[in-house]
Design an enzyme around this catalytic site. Structure first.
Site, PDB file in Angstrom:
ATOM      1  N   LEU A  18      35.721  65.349  62.387  1.00  0.00           N
ATOM      2  CA  LEU A  18      35.959  64.835  60.872  1.00  0.00           C
ATOM      3  C   LEU A  18      36.555  65.797  60.045  1.00  0.00           C
ATOM      4  CD1 LEU A  18      36.137  62.195  59.473  1.00  0.00           C
ATOM      5  CD2 LEU A  18      34.058  62.464  58.668  1.00  0.00           C
ATOM      6  N   LYS A  19      36.228  66.929  60.020  1.00  0.00           N
ATOM      7  CA  LYS A  19      36.230  68.068  59.001  1.00  0.00           C
ATOM      8  C   LYS A  19      37.671  68.277  59.333  1.00  0.00           C
ATOM      9  CE  LYS A  19      35.885  72.871  58.700  1.00  0.00           C
ATOM     10  NZ  LYS A  19      35.504  73.179  57.482  1.00  0.00           N
ATOM     11  N   GLY A 433      27.390  91.711  43.485  1.00  0.00           N
ATOM     12  CA  GLY A 433      27.226  92.230  44.838  1.00  0.00           C
ATOM     13  C   GLY A 433      28.532  92.398  45.624  1.00  0.00           C
ATOM     14  N   TRP A 562      17.707  78.253  52.949  1.00  0.00           N
ATOM     15  CA  TRP A 562      18.836  77.940  53.775  1.00  0.00           C
ATOM     16  C   TRP A 562      18.911  78.038  55.229  1.00  0.00           C
ATOM     17  CZ3 TRP A 562      22.515  80.817  49.728  1.00  0.00           C
ATOM     18  CH2 TRP A 562      22.559  80.167  48.529  1.00  0.00           C
ATOM     19  N   GLU A 606      16.356  75.611  44.093  1.00  0.00           N
ATOM     20  CA  GLU A 606      16.548  74.394  44.913  1.00  0.00           C
ATOM     21  C   GLU A 606      15.361  73.968  45.708  1.00  0.00           C
ATOM     22  OE1 GLU A 606      20.336  75.820  46.448  1.00  0.00           O
ATOM     23  OE2 GLU A 606      19.489  75.067  48.059  1.00  0.00           O
ATOM     24  N   HIS A 695      33.884  80.965  39.728  1.00  0.00           N
ATOM     25  CA  HIS A 695      34.280  80.050  40.491  1.00  0.00           C
ATOM     26  C   HIS A 695      35.980  79.526  40.498  1.00  0.00           C
ATOM     27  CE1 HIS A 695      29.874  79.240  40.244  1.00  0.00           C
ATOM     28  NE2 HIS A 695      30.121  79.036  41.732  1.00  0.00           N
ATOM     29  N   CYS A 727      28.296  85.340  39.068  1.00  0.00           N
ATOM     30  CA  CYS A 727      27.887  85.416  40.605  1.00  0.00           C
ATOM     31  C   CYS A 727      28.746  86.475  41.370  1.00  0.00           C
ATOM     32  CB  CYS A 727      27.940  84.102  41.296  1.00  0.00           C
ATOM     33  SG  CYS A 727      27.002  83.749  43.005  1.00  0.00           S
TER      34      CYS A 727
HETATM   35  N1  GLN Z   1      24.870  89.034  46.183  1.00  0.00           N
HETATM   36  C1  GLN Z   1      25.428  87.988  46.532  1.00  0.00           C
HETATM   37  C2  GLN Z   1      26.936  88.044  46.253  1.00  0.00           C
HETATM   38  O1  GLN Z   1      27.295  88.784  45.551  1.00  0.00           O
HETATM   39  C3  GLN Z   1      24.888  86.848  45.748  1.00  0.00           C
HETATM   40  C4  GLN Z   1      25.457  85.437  46.162  1.00  0.00           C
HETATM   41  C5  GLN Z   1      24.979  84.186  45.521  1.00  0.00           C
HETATM   42  O2  GLN Z   1      24.142  84.288  44.413  1.00  0.00           O
HETATM   43  N2  GLN Z   1      25.045  83.085  46.193  1.00  0.00           N
HETATM   44  O3  GLN Z   1      27.748  87.446  47.031  1.00  0.00           O
HETATM   45 ZN    ZN Z   2      24.891  83.756  42.462  1.00  0.00          ZN
END
Ligand code: GLN
Ligand code: ZN
Length: 762
Positions: A18-19, A433, A562, A606, A695, A727
């Site tokens: 499907l993907k 990171g 996860w 989560e 993002h 992030c």
């Molecule tokens: N250290 C990870 C990165 O920078 C943290 C990722 C995350 O918070 N989902 O990709």
């Molecule tokens: Zn993050």
């Protein structure tokens, strides 16, 4: 005679058909007919698997072109009006526009479906939303299934769950204000199903497993009274948690049957089954739809047998919830060895388990003896296998003391020593990171995995990459550097592959959202770290700079959250094992002169249970696991943590209790609103509120970030404030990343100047 069914089957296909069909359609490489043909093939295959296994009906309505909640909206005609689509003329392309957005419209919001890793599209509730009927797709699918000769049960997201899971956009004060319209919409739909000769409809109301307030609870009886009059027999399904507080409601509700999740809510059965009405089906979800272990059939059968005496043919055997959350077929796993496979059951194997239970109940145990033998063997081997039970880990666990979770000094003493050692400027700048994972990096990693390039070549390539990102960070003038994580394809997989007790599938895909699938690792045994996992990389990176190089680890709660986690011991025990493995890594990093170590916990929030009354227990063990992973180091070593996609305010005391020296969090998308809680609570340690959203490829300007930082200064004392993005940057490209960080460093500099001026003026 007991009957057997599932609440839903994975729709993506054993090979993610499907993907690929969706993505090819989106790219314009294939047409709608091709996509529809793939959907039809998958549905036919999945129904056939259910029929072949011996289920009493196949489930229709669990298929979705993107998401089942969006599918329900399309079916009812309740799509957001802001897109301007006619609900009755909605095309597949329109449907995907709702899900994915377009030049003119931003996409519908997406969020996690209860506590799963599946994301649904959030219904948008406005005063003008209609429930007058929409697309015919479900009706076509029913015709399809019947043409193939199947006995059909239709599955629908229930009206109250649909309402509850949506978000008010405008024009109404309370979601329940829409109830009359919603009920009318479902009545119309159910009448049409009835007219088409559908006898049985599964109607999912998982919100019953949440802590509902009085208004929502009170809505159930009248809604179902209105729906049951004209409808096919309704099976109201609850799942993801126990619902015993609703026992009386469930017994009295005018529906033909109720489904309970006995995997998540094992203890609710007695209370709910007591006095179960003579005319009502009780469907018992005994085969785990959220995890992939082979069911202990003997144990389940022993539990079901007394009920069969009470319920007779009103007892149905089922999956706990839809099988959407597990991979499709264990037969696709050439990499896993036979012993490991003997412990597992994917969706296809679960069908056979459900039928085996039904047949055993119906006096046909002999026909399914092989299933029971295999189940017994799996339980016995899991109890005794030396691959699962590792005395090294057991000894270590037994020796853990309360002191292991505590740093040797409090934060104020630690931070003073750390500052003396590092002499960082005010408002130190850093990143989370990862740096952009270029095609080159990914190719090198893949080639190494396939054995096309040797170990030394691979090391060279990665070192070159690290050299490059260190140089860039020096040029940018960042204060605390990272090595960029080029060697990691995934933050959980990278560690899981180096730990004992973890296994990885070749095709164990589970839908995360739309065409996106994930392949969670399997934690089957005691987790043990045979050797250092990251030390070489960090040590190498540190040789390239005089600035501090942060070591980078994934925290115990995220490693757990996860993955598919073993079910033969409490989750907290597994978390503790991972924590101990990480603790050794943290200590090894310290020994190798890595003075700052970040332990990422993006999934910390989560993991919260659905019912807030269960939160304290989870938070206690989750915080403890984090602290155990972190607390083995001396005062001068600075422990960082990072969390994202979160609302933290309701768990701030626990985040503070983690006692990381520095926490970096996602805040830019909420315009620092998220920080208010940190201010009110007077969060004690250092904090880096994200100043730009990673993002989006948009490059944030200096002014914007400076404004956010000024806002943060209103809540966080200057001495505690760090400057960083929201992030990791791995999904970004280099040009925008470089520019954004340049601007970020400038914003920090301006802030330092402001503070300097303020000081002089004072
Ligand atoms: N250290 C990870 C990165 O920078 C943290 C990722 C995350 O918070 N989902 O990709
Ligand atoms: Zn993050």
């Amino acid at each position: 005679m007991a009957l057997a069914h599932v609440l839903g089957f994975p729709r993506i296909g054993a090979h993610r058909e499907l993907k690929f069909a969706q993505e090819s359609f989106w790219k314009g490489a294939s047409d709608e007919a091709a996509l529809r043909a793939t959907g039809a093939t998958l549905r036919a295959r999945h129904w056939q698997a259910q029929a072949d296994a011996g289920l009493d009906f196949v489930t229709v309505g669990d298929f979705a072109w993107y998401d089942q909640v969006l599918g329900t909206l399309a079916l009812l005609g309740a799509i957001p009006s802001r897109f301007g689509f006619d609900p009755k003329q909605l095309t597949l392309a329109d449907y995907f526009t709702l899900a994915r957005g377009s030049k003119h419209h931003f996409a519908m919001e997406m969020t996690k479906w209860f506590d799963t890793n599946y994301h649904y599209l959030v219904p948008e509730w406005t005063a003008d939303v209609k429930f007058d009927g929409g697309v015919d797709w479900l009706h076509d699918e029913i015709a399809e299934a019947r043409a193939l000769g199947h006995k059909v049960k239709v599955a629908l997201v229930g009206p109250l769950t649909l309402l509850y899971q949506g978000k008010i956009k405008s024009g109404i004060a309370h979601k329940l204000d829409l109830l009359p319209k919603v009920v009318a919409g479902y009545q119309q739909l159910l009448q049409r199903l009835h007219a088409a000769g559908i006898e049985s409809v599964q109607i999912d109301e998982p919100i019953l497993a949440l802590e509902l307030d009085a208004a929502w609870r009170a809505a159930f009886a009248p809604v179902y009274a209105q729906l049951s009059g004209t409808a096919p027999a309704l099976l109201l399904t609850t799942y993801f948690g126990e619902v015993s507080e609703h026992a009386e409601l469930l017994r009295a509700l005018p529906v033909a049957g109720v489904h309970l999740d006995l995997v998540r809510g094992a203890d609710q059965l007695e209370q709910i089954a007591a006095g179960w009405p003579q005319d009502k089906v009780l469907s018992l979800g005994v085969v785990d739809g959220r995890n992939l272990w082979r069911t202990d059939l003997d144990q389940v059968l022993a539990k079901l047998k007394p009920l069969q005496v009470q319920l007779g043919d009103r007892l149905w055997v089922a999956s706990s919830c839809s099988l959407l959350h597990v991979p499709v077929d264990l037969a696709n796993e050439p990499k896993l060895d036979d012993e490991l496979k003997s412990w597992l059951a994917f969706a296809t194997q679960k069908l056979a388990e459900i039928v085996a239970l039904k047949l055993a109940l119906n006096g046909k145990a002999a026909e399914v003896e092989a299933q029971f033998v295999a189940s017994r063997a799996a339980q016995a081997s899991r109890r005794s296998s030396s691959r699962i039970h590792n005395p090294l880990v057991q000894k270590r666990l037994a020796a853990v003391t309360a002191a292991d979770a505590e740093r040797s000094a409090g934060f104020s003493a630690r931070i003073a020593k750390q500052q003396a050692k590092w002499q960082l400027p005010a408002f130190p700048t850093t990143t989370i990171g990862s740096f952009p994972q270029t095609a080159e990096i990914r190719q090198a990693r893949a080639a190494y995995k396939r054995g096309e390039i040797g170990h030394l070549d691979y090391l060279d390539k990665m070192r070159e990459e690290i050299r490059d990102v260190v140089e860039k960070q020096e040029q940018l003038g960042l204060d605390v550097l990272v090595h960029g994580e080029p060697e990691r394809n995934d933050m959980v997989e990278y560690f899981g592959e180096q730990l004992w007790g973890y296994a990885f599938t070749a095709n164990g895909w589970v839908q995360s959202y739309g065409s996106r699938c994930v392949k969670p690792p399997i934690i089957y045994g005691d987790v043990y770290r045979p050797e250092a996992m990251t030390v070489g990389w960090s040590q190498f990176a540190q040789t390239l700079t005089a600035k501090p190089m942060k070591g980078m680890l994934t925290g115990p709660v995220t490693m757990l959250q996860w993955s598919f986690v073993r079910d033969d011991q409490p989750r907290e025990t597994t978390a503790l094992q991972i924590a101990l493995a990480l603790r050794d890594e943290v200590c090894d990093l310290e020994k190798a002169n890595i003075g700052m170590i970040q332990i990422d916990e993006p999934a910390f929030r989560e993991g919260l249970p659905l019912k807030s009354r269960d939160w304290p227990h989870y938070l206690d063990w989750a915080v403890r696991a984090f602290k155990i992973s972190a607390a083995g180091v001396g005062d001068e070593t600075q422990i960082h943590t990072h969390m994202c996609y979160s609302e933290f305010n309701d768990i701030l005391p626990w985040i503070a209790a983690m006692d990381a020296d520095v926490i970096t969090i996602e805040t830019s998308r909420s315009d620092m609103e998220l920080l208010d809680g940190f201010g009110q609570f007077a969060y004690p340690n250092d904090i880096g509120p994200g100043v730009y959203d990673i993002h989006s490829p948009r490059v944030p300007q200096v002014d914007e970030m400076e404004r956010l930082l000024r806002k943060a200064r209103g809540v966080i004392p200057d001495a505690r404030l760090w400057v960083n993005p929201d992030c990791g940057l791995k999904t970004r490209g280099w040009p925008e990343t470089y520019e954004a960080l340049e601007n970020m460093v400038l914003a920090a500099k301006r802030l330092r100047e402001t503070v300097e001026q303020e000081r002089k003026a004072a």
